[in-house]
Design a protein around this motif. Structure first.
Motif, PDB file in Angstrom:
ATOM      1  N   ALA A 498       0.972  -1.389   0.133  1.00  0.00           N
ATOM      2  CA  ALA A 498      -0.061  -0.076   0.027  1.00  0.00           C
ATOM      3  C   ALA A 498       0.739   1.274   0.342  1.00  0.00           C
ATOM      4  O   ALA A 498       0.312   2.173  -0.252  1.00  0.00           O
ATOM      5  N   TRP A 499       2.235   1.030   0.313  1.00  0.00           N
ATOM      6  CA  TRP A 499       3.127   2.271   0.310  1.00  0.00           C
ATOM      7  C   TRP A 499       4.209   2.399  -0.609  1.00  0.00           C
ATOM      8  O   TRP A 499       4.696   3.631  -0.793  1.00  0.00           O
ATOM      9  N   LEU A 500       4.108   1.539  -1.351  1.00  0.00           N
ATOM     10  CA  LEU A 500       5.412   1.378  -2.423  1.00  0.00           C
ATOM     11  C   LEU A 500       4.700   1.065  -3.717  1.00  0.00           C
ATOM     12  O   LEU A 500       3.684   0.567  -3.970  1.00  0.00           O
ATOM     13  N   ASP A 501       5.422   1.724  -4.834  1.00  0.00           N
ATOM     14  CA  ASP A 501       5.106   1.594  -6.311  1.00  0.00           C
ATOM     15  C   ASP A 501       5.518   0.557  -6.685  1.00  0.00           C
ATOM     16  O   ASP A 501       6.638   0.146  -7.195  1.00  0.00           O
ATOM     17  N   LEU A 502       4.678  -0.681  -6.838  1.00  0.00           N
ATOM     18  CA  LEU A 502       5.193  -1.987  -7.315  1.00  0.00           C
ATOM     19  C   LEU A 502       5.337  -2.166  -8.884  1.00  0.00           C
ATOM     20  O   LEU A 502       5.717  -3.369  -9.504  1.00  0.00           O
ATOM     21  N   GLY A 507      10.248  -0.125  -6.076  1.00  0.00           N
ATOM     22  CA  GLY A 507       9.318  -0.370  -5.415  1.00  0.00           C
ATOM     23  C   GLY A 507       9.181  -2.032  -5.062  1.00  0.00           C
ATOM     24  O   GLY A 507       9.146  -2.324  -3.714  1.00  0.00           O
ATOM     25  N   ILE A 508       9.525  -2.831  -6.015  1.00  0.00           N
ATOM     26  CA  ILE A 508       9.489  -4.315  -5.803  1.00  0.00           C
ATOM     27  C   ILE A 508      10.843  -4.705  -5.071  1.00  0.00           C
ATOM     28  O   ILE A 508      10.529  -5.488  -3.909  1.00  0.00           O
ATOM     29  N   PHE A 509      12.004  -4.113  -5.346  1.00  0.00           N
ATOM     30  CA  PHE A 509      12.908  -4.257  -4.488  1.00  0.00           C
ATOM     31  C   PHE A 509      12.742  -4.086  -2.840  1.00  0.00           C
ATOM     32  O   PHE A 509      13.035  -4.683  -2.123  1.00  0.00           O
ATOM     33  N   GLY A 510      12.080  -2.779  -2.912  1.00  0.00           N
ATOM     34  CA  GLY A 510      11.882  -2.171  -1.350  1.00  0.00           C
ATOM     35  C   GLY A 510      10.966  -3.268  -0.673  1.00  0.00           C
ATOM     36  O   GLY A 510      10.975  -3.318   0.538  1.00  0.00           O
ATOM     37  N   GLN A 511       9.848  -3.668  -1.509  1.00  0.00           N
ATOM     38  CA  GLN A 511       8.865  -4.509  -0.850  1.00  0.00           C
ATOM     39  C   GLN A 511       9.671  -5.777  -0.279  1.00  0.00           C
ATOM     40  O   GLN A 511       9.292  -6.188   0.978  1.00  0.00           O
TER      41      GLN A 511
END
Length: 559
Positions: A498-502, A507-511
């Motif tokens: 909900a907080w990252l741009d996937l 975004g995917i790396f951060g998730q």
């Protein structure tokens, strides 16, 4: 600066944790390069027909490597080298290895020439789904790759000396340089030479794998060279010892060969999906299972040759505990974070989202057996340390036959049972993709490997005595950590979405990174609360100051 580098290269690492830690760091570096290599391949070609050809081209050279080059494997030669160092000295070791080198070179050259001629006929069996044009390219690549088993075999012979002296550093650099050679081929040789450039990059990597160990060989004073005078009774002893191991490894390669042959019949890109997933699951295996088993092997050989059976069992139990302790939580996180792992590592260029999902599903099935693969590596080396190769042969042969039979049965069942197919596709969230039958291959592999692990566990305790109760406690600690770490990482994925741009790489790396970090921290807290012994042992080994350990020139009587 040069002296410091030489101290590291020549340094002796005698403790299990220190050696395993060094090997683990090297495996991490090597696997990082291997993942970068796979990312380059995925970016350029995607999971499609080109990589199907590339990966199948390794099958026959790999079979040559494990069948003929296993004659000079470190697991076979180290007990001979250690024994001769202890009783006869370096000159006898040099004479012994010179005879081995001579026979190996002769057999390798003859076998490679014969195979070079037969490759056009053999490719019809290893790639039955290929059209004639693809098969012609496959023939060219396979012929080039026949150089790599010869070079890697020579490197293994050198490794028997470096490991016998506990000079692990040069040994650990070999796979790093091997992957650098392949990467060089992808970046610089592929644009000019085409697919043949990829194969020549592999050959370059194999050459670097050998060259890095030569300075250490020179420093030890043992310098084997081809000779005419050969002690054939010693060669016979090596063949008798290595033959069961050769058959065992050949059986494993034949299993993989059959799997990729089946993959060539499923759908375009199936072989690439299988290999990408297999390589990804090899990361925790190489860092944990292989590192501990390789680090323990010289010590196990010395303990058994010295009649110290009790200490041998203690050392094996120690390695078993740490393989289980690290492998299970790593496997759990890989399963939960599989889509993020695959997308971050491979998701570039021609590698589509459909490729990502299919490789992620295959990865989830593979990693169920990662702990088992690590334990099998250890058990096999434990038997080899005492010169006992027959039992690993029969166990692995049975498991290989079971894996192949399972692959055929699962593929038939998948294609004829709508319920089973929908169940697997829905469970792994790939119901809307084509080519999902390839998932039966990693499922069959995992089934065969888990059976293999259970058989080795049973027979090892029967032959050497039961493991102490602390091993069971380690298993339950690791299992509890896997559940907690996996569950918290799973929850974190949804929260972070909900907080990252996937839709972006970062975004995917951060998730994936943050969810994995949260899972690791939660598992670590649980281990501290449980007073886990393995965590304390590793922390103590890690806190030792490696840089302050002085180089040791081992004498024969110390080995």
């Amino acid at each position: 600066m040069v002296r410091r580098i030489l101290r590291i290269v020549y340094k002796e690492f005698s403790g299990l944790h220190q050696a395993a830690f060094l090997l683990g760091l090297s495996a991490l570096a090597s696997q990082f390069l291997a993942l970068f290599r796979d990312r380059l391949l995925a970016h350029e070609f995607g999971a499609g027909p080109v990589l199907d050809i590339y990966y199948i081209a390794f099958r026959l050279p790999d079979l040559v490597y494990v069948s003929i080059a296993s004659f000079v494997s470190v697991t076979v030669l180290i007990p001979f080298v250690v024994s001769k160092l202890k009783t006869d000295g370096k000159a006898e070791v040099e004479r012994f290895l010179s005879g081995v080198l001579s026979v190996f070179c002769l057999v390798m050259v003859i076998s490679s020439l014969i195979l070079f001629i037969l490759i056009p006929y053999l490719t019809k069996f290893i790639a039955p789904g290929f059209d004639p044009e693809s098969r012609e390219v496959l023939i060219t690549l396979t012929r080039i790759l026949l150089l790599s088993p010869f070079l890697l075999g020579l490197s293994n012979l050198a490794g028997s000396v470096t490991q016998s002296f506990n000079r692990f550093f040069a040994y650990t650099l070999s796979p790093v340089l091997y992957n650098l050679g392949i990467i060089f081929g992808i970046i610089f040789l592929w644009p000019t030479l085409g697919l043949a450039g990829l194969a020549w990059g592999v050959v370059l990597g194999a050459l670097l794998h050998l060259l890095i160990q030569l300075p250490v060989i020179y420093q030890t004073g043992i310098r084997p060279w081809p000779v005419w005078s050969i002690n054939w009774s010693e060669i016979k002893s090596i063949i008798v010892l290595s033959l069961p191991r050769t058959i065992t490894l050949s059986a494993h390669q034949l299993v993989i060969m059959i799997f990729v042959a089946l993959g060539s019949l499923i759908a375009s890109g199936s072989v690439a999906v299988f290999n990408f997933a297999f390589n990804l699951q090899s990361v925790p295996l190489a860092i944990i299972g292989v590192s501990y088993s390789v680090a323990a092997f010289p010590t196990l050989s010395r303990l058994l040759s010295g009649g110290q059976t009790d200490k041998f069992k203690e050392q094996v139990a120690l390695a078993v505990r740490h393989i289980i302790f690290w492998s299970l939580p790593a496997a759990g996180l890989f399963i939960v974070l599989r889509a993020q792992i695959v997308r971050v590592i491979l998701g570039s260029g021609a590698f589509s989202w459909a490729d990502t999902r299919l490789v992620a599903a295959a990865l989830a099935l593979f990693v169920f057996s990662v702990a088992g693969q690590g334990l099998v590596n250890l058990f096999v080396r434990s038997y080899y340390a005492g010169g006992k190769t027959a039992k690993p042969l029969f166990i692995n042969l049975f498991s290989s036959i079971l894996a192949v039979a399972s692959a055929g049965l699962l593929l038939w069942f998948f294609n004829h049972s709508s319920f089973f197919r929908f169940f697997i596709e829905d469970l792994l969230r790939v119901h809307d993709l084509a080519g999902t039958a390839v998932l039966m291959l990693p499922l069959a592999f995992t089934f065969g490997m888990i059976t293999n692990t259970l058989l080795f566990w049973f027979y090892f305790q029967k032959d050497f005595g039961r493991f102490p109760a602390v091993v069971s406690r380690t298993f339950f600690h690791a299992l509890a950590t896997t559940v907690i770490a996996g569950y918290t990482a799973y929850l974190a994925l949804f929260y972070l979405a909900a907080w990252l741009d996937l839709g972006t790489f970062w975004g995917i790396f951060g998730q994936g990174f943050l969810a994995g970090l949260i899972g690791i921290l939660s598992g670590g807290v649980l281990l501290v609360l449980l007073g886990n012994r393995e965590l304390a042992e590793f922390s103590a080994a890690f806190s030792r100051r490696f840089g302050r350990i002085k180089p040791i020139a081992p004498e024969p009587e110390e080995l």
